[in-house]
Design an enzyme around this catalytic site. Sequence first.
Site, PDB file in Angstrom:
ATOM      1  N   ASP A  89       0.818  -1.215   0.000  1.00 28.92           N
ATOM      2  CA  ASP A  89       0.000   0.000   0.000  1.00 28.92           C
ATOM      3  C   ASP A  89       0.854   1.269   0.000  1.00 28.92           C
ATOM      4  O   ASP A  89       2.042   1.242   0.347  1.00 28.92           O
ATOM      5  CB  ASP A  89      -0.903   0.027   1.228  1.00 28.92           C
ATOM      6  CG  ASP A  89      -2.109  -0.886   1.085  1.00 28.92           C
ATOM      7  OD1 ASP A  89      -2.165  -1.647   0.097  1.00 28.92           O
ATOM      8  OD2 ASP A  89      -2.992  -0.841   1.963  1.00 28.92           O
ATOM      9  N   HIS A 234       3.618  -2.461   3.250  1.00 34.81           N
ATOM     10  CA  HIS A 234       3.633  -1.095   2.730  1.00 34.81           C
ATOM     11  C   HIS A 234       4.932  -0.829   1.973  1.00 34.81           C
ATOM     12  O   HIS A 234       5.995  -1.258   2.408  1.00 34.81           O
ATOM     13  CB  HIS A 234       3.462  -0.077   3.866  1.00 34.81           C
ATOM     14  CG  HIS A 234       2.085  -0.075   4.458  1.00 34.81           C
ATOM     15  ND1 HIS A 234       1.660  -1.050   5.352  1.00 34.81           N
ATOM     16  CD2 HIS A 234       1.029   0.759   4.276  1.00 34.81           C
ATOM     17  CE1 HIS A 234       0.401  -0.806   5.691  1.00 34.81           C
ATOM     18  NE2 HIS A 234      -0.001   0.288   5.059  1.00 34.81           N
TER      19      HIS A 234
END
Length: 277
Positions: A89, A234
């Site tokens: 992400d 992430h």
Amino acid sequence: MKLRWFLPLLIILICSGCGSRAQPVPQQRQNTVANNLTQSSNTPNLLDGSEKAVRTTKPMSLADLRAKYQSTFWLHGPSSKREVALTFDDAPDDVYTPQILDALKREGVRATFFVVGNRIEAHPEIVQRMVEEGHILGNHSYNHANLPKLSDEDFRSQINRTDKLIQSFTGYRPTFVRPPYGNINEPQIQWLASQHKIIVNWNVDSLDWKGLNAEQVKSNVLAHTMPGSIILQHAAGGVGEDLSGTVQALPDIIRSLQNQNVTLVTIPELLDESIRR
């Protein structure tokens, strides 16, 4: 003579009766009547109040929404194949994203990046690299807004604006959407479904955004991964977030899964969904 006196007297009595019926019922009497209509004096009251007072409409939880919209809202893929998907992400940035891409390239693995629109604008060369190296891009909003707090117009703008940016690199609008923080409400799910989009959250959370070291990230991922898992990590973060643990853990995570005969795939491969062009 008697008839002449009787008729006026009768009229007076009739008018007097009409006037008395027109008098309003005292408020206290109205309340008493209302109470008597709802319950008798011998009926115990409801401890926590009436249905109307207590039963209010509450938003559905994410678990409820996932159960209701199973074909639109995914937390994992099928467990029938030994496949899992690595997802990242908040990309791109110019610090962690290139290091994640380097590790994936060395290991020969393709992943799915849920990208943020204004970061695409800031780092177009990194997005171009993602596409050239075979990774899949999903929509993660334009500026990482908490979507349920937005108006319908602003929510749709977040999605449409980022779609157009992704399309400028890939040639197609993305099928897959991951709401920031995993948060979304029912009307937003319904609108995304009407646009033929699929919401992809996760069932394995590395918790790397907490600034964990490599061993902690690796443990969080491997301890919970099973066939069909969607793993959240992430490739960029907020101001001051340290994602070096993810960068360092990624090669070990990949090799450990492959040693268990698990194949690492992209989201469309895991969900058997073609990319709609």
